[in-house]
Design a protein around this motif. Structure first.
Motif, PDB file in Angstrom:
ATOM      1  N   LEU A 178       0.966  -1.167   0.021  1.00  0.00           N
ATOM      2  CA  LEU A 178      -0.004  -0.075  -0.092  1.00  0.00           C
ATOM      3  C   LEU A 178       1.023   1.339  -0.064  1.00  0.00           C
ATOM      4  O   LEU A 178       1.791   1.466   0.653  1.00  0.00           O
ATOM      5  N   ARG A 265       0.086  18.025  17.238  1.00  0.00           N
ATOM      6  CA  ARG A 265      -0.626  18.918  16.428  1.00  0.00           C
ATOM      7  C   ARG A 265      -0.332  20.452  16.939  1.00  0.00           C
ATOM      8  O   ARG A 265      -0.199  21.521  16.112  1.00  0.00           O
ATOM      9  N   PRO A 276      -4.955  17.245   8.313  1.00  0.00           N
ATOM     10  CA  PRO A 276      -6.221  16.463   8.345  1.00  0.00           C
ATOM     11  C   PRO A 276      -6.496  15.062   8.704  1.00  0.00           C
ATOM     12  O   PRO A 276      -7.566  14.649   8.192  1.00  0.00           O
ATOM     13  N   HIS A 277      -5.420  14.580   9.330  1.00  0.00           N
ATOM     14  CA  HIS A 277      -5.446  13.076   9.384  1.00  0.00           C
ATOM     15  C   HIS A 277      -4.953  12.705  10.776  1.00  0.00           C
ATOM     16  O   HIS A 277      -4.665  13.634  11.664  1.00  0.00           O
ATOM     17  N   HIS A 278      -5.136  11.489  11.271  1.00  0.00           N
ATOM     18  CA  HIS A 278      -4.553  10.974  12.563  1.00  0.00           C
ATOM     19  C   HIS A 278      -3.153  11.361  12.682  1.00  0.00           C
ATOM     20  O   HIS A 278      -2.590  11.704  11.801  1.00  0.00           O
ATOM     21  N   TYR A 287      -2.774  -2.981   8.545  1.00  0.00           N
ATOM     22  CA  TYR A 287      -1.854  -1.693   8.567  1.00  0.00           C
ATOM     23  C   TYR A 287      -2.352  -0.342   9.082  1.00  0.00           C
ATOM     24  O   TYR A 287      -1.873   0.469   9.342  1.00  0.00           O
ATOM     25  N   HIS A 288      -3.623  -0.597   9.841  1.00  0.00           N
ATOM     26  CA  HIS A 288      -4.067   0.729  10.736  1.00  0.00           C
ATOM     27  C   HIS A 288      -4.952  -0.011  11.659  1.00  0.00           C
ATOM     28  O   HIS A 288      -6.117  -0.508  11.413  1.00  0.00           O
ATOM     29  N   ARG A 292      -5.494   3.963  18.064  1.00  0.00           N
ATOM     30  CA  ARG A 292      -5.491   5.118  17.210  1.00  0.00           C
ATOM     31  C   ARG A 292      -5.166   6.410  17.975  1.00  0.00           C
ATOM     32  O   ARG A 292      -5.519   6.507  18.884  1.00  0.00           O
ATOM     33  N   ILE A 294      -5.698  10.036  18.121  1.00  0.00           N
ATOM     34  CA  ILE A 294      -6.445  10.933  17.342  1.00  0.00           C
ATOM     35  C   ILE A 294      -7.209  11.837  18.506  1.00  0.00           C
ATOM     36  O   ILE A 294      -6.904  11.709  19.603  1.00  0.00           O
ATOM     37  N   ARG A 299      -7.668   6.230  24.871  1.00  0.00           N
ATOM     38  CA  ARG A 299      -6.958   5.202  24.698  1.00  0.00           C
ATOM     39  C   ARG A 299      -5.785   5.235  25.759  1.00  0.00           C
ATOM     40  O   ARG A 299      -5.035   6.266  25.368  1.00  0.00           O
TER      41      ARG A 299
END
Lengths: 343, 343
Positions: A178, A265, A276-278, A287-288, A292, A294, A299
């Motif tokens: 990927l 961030r 604009p992503h994790h 693979y994900h 996470r 975020i 978590r």
């Protein structure tokens, strides 16, 4: 019971060919964990050899000249493995509809434990960490080939071919891969597949390479400059590297994922940027996966978690991102990635 | 209702990325055909743009920073599309278990029409035939690159890299590519993926290249000799070519698939050989579909069927196979493949 590919590989060691989609000669393999902990795999006879030694593999028809109802066979084998069960914990969305219909017809209660299974995969044993390290050797080689091959005038697809060749030569086999692999203005779009565009005299390559080896995934990203890219790009890249360092440092037991995300961030925002992503994610037989990283996530990190961190910044016609894989330990975070993230 | 990838592409035009397996940011797309014939697609918002104009696309969350229950969203959207239905015809094995559980809870009757759907895909419209032709342009290019690049001393993976590069350069994008790509003694095993073996001074390459373009598959096989291969190999190859010719000639409306299979096997047997696989198969949005050309089959050929024929012969340490794609028409069979099948 689960037919989630990543969970099946995790519990049985069976690795399914994925590069050309579902096979008409196979079924998605299933795993049944019995109350005593015994692991039963239900798979095509062509895939059975891949199972770990302790797994009880029960096969359905694989490649065959004759017509076969492989889904029906799989249902029968699973029903037999579950004979007498009144309730079954399962990854409900992953199961074939035909199996679920057969179970419900027999009044077997289905308890969806998809989130629990996903959480259970997040903490890795040492052999699993070794498998991820072996996959990272491939992403490292791919990143090195991308950097070495990058020059004005080559097309993205030419360079992509060299990267994939380097990875497959090293692995000695085909490797599912990927990737985001973009140059020029498409770097601003976070990612995308390689195309026919030629690298210009002043340019950026954003290469996010995600190979699978023996069922386990690596992940990696670097952004590489050609020529004298603008100062704002250099500043954004420096901020991304600083955010990556800071987030890496925070990957310790007991830390909240949301706090790691916020710290990364904040450093990017301090340089006037955003993404604009994790900020990151677990990886393993998918693979994900969990955990996470975020905004606002509660978590809590644990030793044995393997996390890809990938802060970036995206502007008008350009984008940068850096990513490496980190192991949470009882002591210092351990960076598993070996590739160069310099601009 | 179906979530079979090939059926969804066939009915909606939506093409799903397959090369890296299931995506955590997506769901397998679903198609709902309403009683009046209206086609509803339920897909990730990232894939919605690929749908054909007449399709009513209803989306679920795609790539997102936030956590999402995409399977749950898809179930809700399908339930809404099916509101009021008492009975639903479906490809039961393809449906997510969570959807089937929800439908059965609402006492919706499920009628499995998987075989009927597979048969319906077998006869192609002219635009579908054009899509297959466009994919065959890629397999032709791959076969030409394999033949041109084959020489003693190169590894299978090196040659494989050149083949994939040729295909992707021509397509201008990444191309899913299923393949047998073996040399030496592995040709006797019918197929397998490329590995690290070097081509020797006297050798065979068996290259079966199956690329997907815009959701439609091509198929092709050639066996190419390096140096002076033994007479028995040449004789077997000649028999395979004769069997291919004879089977091609027979692909006419009203002919039974089993008779085509028997004729091809008879020619190979007459030369002292045999093959342990089908003689041929349909192709379209999947790479192996109806009509299967196998022993004893009563399937009857119809105009518009697109069939890959692939007789071969396998001996002690060697194997040969030739394959091309043929369109059944009202008149003469039309060979769609353009690659060289000479030894």
């Amino acid at each position: 019971v689960s037919a989630e590919l990543a969970t099946v590989t995790w519990l049985t060691g069976i690795v399914t060919d994925i590069e050309s989609g579902p096979s008409p000669f196979s079924i998605p393999p299933l795993v049944v964990v019995e109350p005593g902990g015994a692991v039963v795999a239900v798979a095509s006879e062509d895939e059975a050899a891949g199972a770990a030694g302790a797994v009880d593999v029960r096969t359905v028809t694989g490649f065959a000249v004759e017509d076969a109802d492989r889904a029906g066979e799989a249902t029968a084998v699973v029903l037999e493995a579950l004979a007498g069960a009144r309730e079954v914990a399962c990854d409900l969305a992953s199961l074939p509809g035909s199996l679920v219909a057969a179970l419900l017809e027999r009044d077997v209660g289905l308890i969806d434990v998809r989130p629990e299974l996903q959480r259970a995969r997040a903490v890795k044993d040492s052999d699993e960490i070794d498998a991820i390290r072996a996959a990272i050797v491939l992403s490292d080689a791919g990143q090195a080939a991308a950097r070495a091959g990058l020059s004005a005038g080559r097309t993205e697809l030419e360079l992509w071919g060299a990267v994939r060749r380097a990875i497959e030569e090293l692995a000695g086999e085909r490797v599912p891969l990927l990737a985001d692999f973009v140059t020029g203005a498409r770097t601003a779009e976070v990612g995308g597949p390689p195309g026919g565009r030629r690298v210009s005299e002043v340019d950026l390559l954003l290469a996010d390479l995600v190979p699978r080896r023996a069922g386990w995934w690596a992940d990696s990203c670097a952004t590489v400059a050609v020529g004298a890219v603008p100062g704002e790009v250099r500043a954004a890249h420096a901020a991304a590297c600083a955010a990556l360092e800071r987030a890496t440092e925070m990957l310790r037991p007991g830390v909240r994922a949301g706090d790691v995300d916020a710290a990364a961030r904040e450093l990017i925002a301090g340089a006037g940027g955003s993404y604009p992503h994790h900020t990151g994610h677990g990886l393993g037989t998918s693979y994900h996966e969990e955990p996470r990283i975020i905004p606002g996530s509660d978590r809590v990190l644990e030793p044995g978690m393997v996390i890809a961190l990938e802060p970036g910044a995206y502007g008008d016609g350009w984008g940068v991102r850096v990513e490496r894989v980190v192991l949470v330990t009882d002591a210092e975070p351990e960076v598993l990635s070996g590739h160069d993230i310099a601009l």
